[in-house]
Scaffold this motif. Sequence first.
Motif, short mmCIF file in Angstrom:
data_model
loop_
_atom_site.label_atom_id
_atom_site.label_comp_id
_atom_site.label_asym_id
_atom_site.label_seq_id
_atom_site.Cartn_x
_atom_site.Cartn_y
_atom_site.Cartn_z
N ASP A 210 -17.31 -54.90 27.55
CA ASP A 210 -16.80 -53.54 27.72
C ASP A 210 -17.51 -52.86 28.88
O ASP A 210 -18.65 -53.19 29.22
N VAL A 211 -16.80 -51.90 29.47
CA VAL A 211 -17.39 -51.07 30.51
C VAL A 211 -17.63 -49.69 29.92
O VAL A 211 -16.68 -48.93 29.66
N ASN A 212 -18.89 -49.37 29.66
CA ASN A 212 -19.26 -48.09 29.04
C ASN A 212 -20.19 -47.34 30.00
O ASN A 212 -21.36 -47.70 30.15
N VAL A 213 -19.67 -46.31 30.65
CA VAL A 213 -20.42 -45.59 31.68
C VAL A 213 -21.12 -44.38 31.07
O VAL A 213 -20.48 -43.54 30.43
N ALA A 214 -22.44 -44.28 31.29
CA ALA A 214 -23.21 -43.11 30.88
C ALA A 214 -23.29 -42.14 32.05
O ALA A 214 -23.44 -42.54 33.20
N VAL A 215 -23.17 -40.85 31.74
CA VAL A 215 -23.23 -39.80 32.76
C VAL A 215 -24.45 -38.93 32.48
O VAL A 215 -24.57 -38.34 31.40
N ALA A 216 -25.37 -38.85 33.43
CA ALA A 216 -26.59 -38.07 33.25
C ALA A 216 -26.28 -36.58 33.24
O ALA A 216 -25.56 -36.07 34.12
N VAL A 217 -26.78 -35.87 32.22
CA VAL A 217 -26.58 -34.43 32.07
C VAL A 217 -27.95 -33.76 32.03
O VAL A 217 -28.79 -34.12 31.21
N ALA A 218 -28.18 -32.78 32.92
CA ALA A 218 -29.46 -32.10 32.98
C ALA A 218 -29.51 -30.98 31.93
O ALA A 218 -28.60 -30.17 31.83
N ILE A 219 -30.59 -30.96 31.14
CA ILE A 219 -30.86 -29.87 30.21
C ILE A 219 -32.30 -29.41 30.45
O ILE A 219 -33.02 -30.00 31.26
N ASP A 220 -32.72 -28.35 29.75
CA ASP A 220 -34.05 -27.78 30.00
C ASP A 220 -35.16 -28.79 29.78
O ASP A 220 -36.15 -28.82 30.52
N GLU A 221 -35.02 -29.64 28.74
CA GLU A 221 -36.10 -30.58 28.41
C GLU A 221 -36.08 -31.85 29.24
O GLU A 221 -37.00 -32.66 29.17
N GLY A 222 -35.03 -32.06 30.04
CA GLY A 222 -34.95 -33.29 30.84
C GLY A 222 -33.52 -33.73 31.06
O GLY A 222 -32.66 -32.94 31.46
N LEU A 223 -33.25 -35.01 30.80
CA LEU A 223 -31.93 -35.58 31.00
C LEU A 223 -31.42 -36.21 29.71
O LEU A 223 -32.18 -36.84 28.98
N MET A 224 -30.11 -36.06 29.48
CA MET A 224 -29.46 -36.80 28.40
C MET A 224 -28.32 -37.60 29.03
O MET A 224 -27.75 -37.20 30.05
N THR A 225 -28.01 -38.74 28.44
CA THR A 225 -27.01 -39.63 29.03
C THR A 225 -25.92 -39.98 28.02
O THR A 225 -25.91 -41.06 27.44
#
Length: 435
Positions: A298-313
């Motif tokens: 499978d092709v599962n792409v994570a997208v980095a999202v900036a929040i106050d505490e750091g990054l979530m993907t």
Amino acid sequence: MAIKIEMPKLSDTMEEGVIAKWNISEGDKVEAGDVIAEVETDKATMEVEAFDPGTVLKILVDEGDAVPLGGIMAIVGEEGEDISDLLKEADSANGESSSEDKSEKKSSDKEKKKEPSDKKEFDPILEGVDSGNGKEEKEEVDEETDQTDDDGRIKASPLARKMAEDKGIKLSAVDGSGPEGRIIKRDIENYKPSDAKKEGAVQAPSFASEEDEEIKISQMRKAIARRLSESKFNNPHFYETIDIDMERAIDARVALNEFSEVKISFNDIVVKASAMALRKHPEVNSSWLGDTIRKHGDVNVAVAVAIDEGLMTPVLNHTDKKTLQQISTETRELAGLARDRKLQPEQMEGSTFTISNLGMFGIEEFTAIINPPNACILAVGAIRDVPVVKDGEVVPGKRMKVTLSSDHRIVDGAKAAQFLNTLRTMIENPLAMML
């Protein structure tokens, strides 16, 4: 019978949890299924439920405190029940003293600080002063050694400050003859206006020191630090950058948004193009497992999202099979959950490739650290207005730089270059993504 409420394992990588909020107080009655606390893990803030009914007899940790897995957070039972044995067990399980012990220790520490010391310390100013000298001279010495200013102000004894204030003398105009340039009594007595620094002389400004601030590290920041340190130093990174002509992508986006029910962003186009390129280059869509390399089906792409505490993907599963509209809708939904700290662990697991886009912040080019266990991560920069050569003439152009960080154990330079060329073809010819 009293029941322990222990810190549960709320994510696959969790080692401890921080009590973000208690929804109960001692003496409250709870039922099975009641949400008693919100716990911050390395990935998200999760709710903890009570499994048994009863009265809250003791809350053992405060909000903001970290509790190891299996550590006892609270005790529930029948009102008036003896829980002394459980309290001793909680002290051992949590690896710390009870709240009563901590309170007693703080009181003891304060008392110790207040106790005067009988030990006489060496004083360089008093050294050599004869005990037979006059009382007035010794009092002057004591007064002058009474205070040292370490906060950026002019150093002067309290007596000298009072004398200067009475005489209207500015301390900044007086040269101190005491230790470390401190202004003392005789400097004020001997001061003459002619001794003042010449008018117009440039003096270095004096600034008060600002207080430092120490911020408690969140569980998420700890996890980011651990994972990225391991990735950077254990995975042999190398980087390749290409410049992409964005003119057709810009025109295609304008045309798509005239008919699309949801707004298509440039990031959505990059995500879709990357997913299709990954399908053509399975080596990039792989993970290192030590003895084997896993090429993901499978092709599962994570997208980095900036929040106050750091990054979530957050992860878009089966990205290559989704339309631009579906990618846009799902990305916005997951990004909103990430910023509200409501993403569930399963929404951040299973990625095979990651995209980090800083173009919206005006960053033209950067390199990103691989998000394990991915083989690669794509760093996307801003679209730039630049002069380009077309048909032998210099004309305005739109360009965007992307940099691929690759794990050299899995991906070789030629394979990474082939992937980037396919990606560029997709973005520069958006109709290719419709096939």
